[in-house]
Design an enzyme around this catalytic site. Structure first.
Site, short mmCIF file in Angstrom:
data_model
loop_
_atom_site.label_atom_id
_atom_site.label_comp_id
_atom_site.label_asym_id
_atom_site.label_seq_id
_atom_site.Cartn_x
_atom_site.Cartn_y
_atom_site.Cartn_z
N LYS A 1 1.26 -1.59 -0.35
CA LYS A 1 0.15 -0.11 0.02
C LYS A 1 1.10 1.31 0.27
O LYS A 1 0.62 2.36 -0.51
CB LYS A 1 -1.23 -0.06 1.12
CG LYS A 1 -1.76 -0.89 1.21
CD LYS A 1 -2.48 -0.32 2.19
CE LYS A 1 -3.58 -1.14 2.61
NZ LYS A 1 -4.98 -1.38 3.95
N LYS B 1 -13.52 -10.21 -3.12
CA LYS B 1 -14.57 -10.06 -2.10
C LYS B 1 -14.79 -8.40 -1.97
O LYS B 1 -14.97 -7.83 -2.55
CB LYS B 1 -13.24 -9.29 -0.80
CG LYS B 1 -14.21 -10.33 0.57
CD LYS B 1 -13.35 -10.62 2.02
CE LYS B 1 -12.68 -8.83 2.32
NZ LYS B 1 -12.20 -9.19 3.77
N LYS C 1 -16.08 -2.40 1.35
CA LYS C 1 -17.11 -1.83 1.88
C LYS C 1 -15.76 -0.88 1.08
O LYS C 1 -16.06 0.63 1.01
CB LYS C 1 -16.67 -1.89 4.08
CG LYS C 1 -16.10 -1.60 4.13
CD LYS C 1 -16.30 -1.59 5.73
CE LYS C 1 -15.90 -1.47 7.07
NZ LYS C 1 -14.32 -1.08 6.77
P1 AMP Z 1 -13.37 -5.54 6.82
O1 AMP Z 1 -14.76 -4.54 5.96
O2 AMP Z 1 -12.20 -5.83 5.65
O3 AMP Z 1 -12.48 -4.33 7.68
O4 AMP Z 1 -13.54 -6.92 7.90
C1 AMP Z 1 -14.45 -6.40 8.67
C2 AMP Z 1 -14.92 -7.29 9.27
O5 AMP Z 1 -16.13 -8.28 8.38
C3 AMP Z 1 -13.84 -8.92 8.85
O6 AMP Z 1 -14.37 -9.91 10.09
C4 AMP Z 1 -13.96 -9.25 7.54
O7 AMP Z 1 -13.63 -10.63 7.59
C5 AMP Z 1 -15.73 -9.49 7.28
N1 AMP Z 1 -15.95 -9.46 5.95
C6 AMP Z 1 -15.71 -7.90 5.54
N2 AMP Z 1 -15.77 -8.69 3.66
C7 AMP Z 1 -16.28 -9.41 3.93
C8 AMP Z 1 -17.06 -10.49 2.94
N3 AMP Z 1 -16.88 -9.19 1.04
N4 AMP Z 1 -17.12 -11.35 3.16
C9 AMP Z 1 -17.44 -11.85 4.20
N5 AMP Z 1 -16.55 -11.51 5.41
C10 AMP Z 1 -16.18 -10.23 4.88
#
Ligand code: AMP
Length: 337
Positions: free
Chosen positions: A126, A207, A210
């Site tokens: 990054k 994935k 967000k």
């Molecule tokens: P993040 O949004 O990447 O900061 O992730 C926050 C939490 O949400 C973590 O526990 C991730 O593993 C879960 N998470 C985020 N995106 C996904 C997704 N597309 N599918 C399943 N779990 C997700």
């Protein structure tokens, strides 16, 4: 004058009684269906047995260029959504309101080396080589180590993307304990429980995240039903036709993802009898809308009563301060402060 003073005996602080689950979410985007199915729902389901401590990592959100008003709005929305998703029985907090996080991060920066931080793959990917990269992106793993070590969990479940950071946290804890006295529990690395993994509807090779800029394949938790319907209708599938086209297969990532979402929302038998992509998409839409409906209803109630949300977080933050202050005090004393 001698600069060495005999170290005071270090209090070995008690580890937690109930298994503690700790997770921090960065408020860098609006929460998605992936966050709900992969994180918030399993967290809510684990509530009776585990001491869940869930934070909004606003300090981590400052490691990349950010807009203060947007950060404030996303923090507020995430606070409300954590409650709307049913985490009422957990300890909820905003990271910057528990000062021990930044204080211990500094003490751990004084334990880590630049060589170690330079080896972090996320920083290499990054930040390295960009002159505008914030220093905090480089030192981020020290803050993450503090986030973990403050709560003395005996094990931390992490996915592959965070494994190297957890290994660093373990190294820092062990080195600190060796050099200054036994302050930290060195957490084991645990395999995370199996949870749904939701892929982007428009690009099922990535994935549903967000922080992606193109939101056309992302279902946000606050998307109204017609927006959910449009996004699911446009989801990428493939050109196969025939009675068994609706099935999971590595060479059918779009269809596999729709099935994953459908079964996570409506149960393992929900796809039985579906033979066309049109029927699959209609079933996914209904299942997602039905999953989001109670969350959105509760969100609307809570958003109308922000004082109630604040009260829950104030309580959580008081508990976090109570848990973390003795750990920082022990670390400070051990280091000679
Ligand atoms: P993040 O949004 O990447 O900061 O992730 C926050 C939490 O949400 C973590 O526990 C991730 O593993 C879960 N998470 C985020 N995106 C996904 C997704 N597309 N599918 C399943 N779990 C997700």
């Amino acid at each position: 004058m001698s600069l060495t003073t005999p170290a005071a005996p270090h209090p070995v602080l008690p580890a937690s009684a109930r298994p503690r689950t700790l997770s921090l979410l960065k408020p860098t985007g609006r929460l998605t269906l992936g966050n709900l199915l992969g994180a918030l729902r399993p967290m809510a389901a684990a509530q009776p047995e585990s001491d869940g401590i869930y934070g909004i990592a606003d300090l981590h959100a400052l490691t990349v260029p950010h807009d203060p008003a947007r950060l404030r709005a996303l923090t507020r929305e995430t606070m409300t959504l954590l409650l709307a998703a049913g985490l009422d029985d957990s300890t909820l907090f905003v990271q910057s309101r528990v000062p021990a996080h930044s204080e211990l991060a500094y003490l751990l920066e004084c334990t880590a080396t630049t060589g170690e931080l330079n080896r972090m793959i996320q920083f290499k990917e990054k930040g390295r080589g960009r002159s505008s990269t914030r220093v905090s992106l480089f030192t981020y793993p020290a803050l993450m180590a503090a986030d973990i070590l403050l709560y003395r969990p005996s094990a931390v479940p992490v996915g592959d993307d965070q494994r190297q950071h957890l290994e660093l946290a373990r190294d820092l804890a062990a080195r600190f304990n060796r050099d200054y006295g036994p302050v930290f529990v060195v957490p084991e690395i645990a395999v995370p429980p199996v949870a749904a993994r939701v892929m982007d509807l428009a690009d099922p090779s990535r994935k549903m995240g967000k922080s992606h800029e193109d939101g056309s394949g992302i279902v946000y938790l606050l998307d109204p039903p017609d927006v959910v319907r449009r996004k699911v209708q446009r989801a990428v599938t493939d050109s196969e036709t025939g009675a068994d086209a609706v099935r999971r297969s590595p060479d059918k990532p779009g269809v596999s993802n729709l099935l994953e979402i459908l079964e996570a929302c409506a149960g393992p038998r929900a796809a039985a009898g579906l033979t066309t992509y049109g029927a699959l998409k209609a079933a996914v839409t209904d299942a997602v809308v039905a999953t989001l409906e109670p969350v959105q209803r509760r969100y609307a109630e809570l958003a109308a009563d922000p004082g109630a949300v604040d009260a829950v977080f104030r309580r959580g933050e008081a508990r976090c301060r109570e848990l973390t202050e003795p750990v920082v005090a022990a670390a400070r004393a051990a280091m000679g402060l």
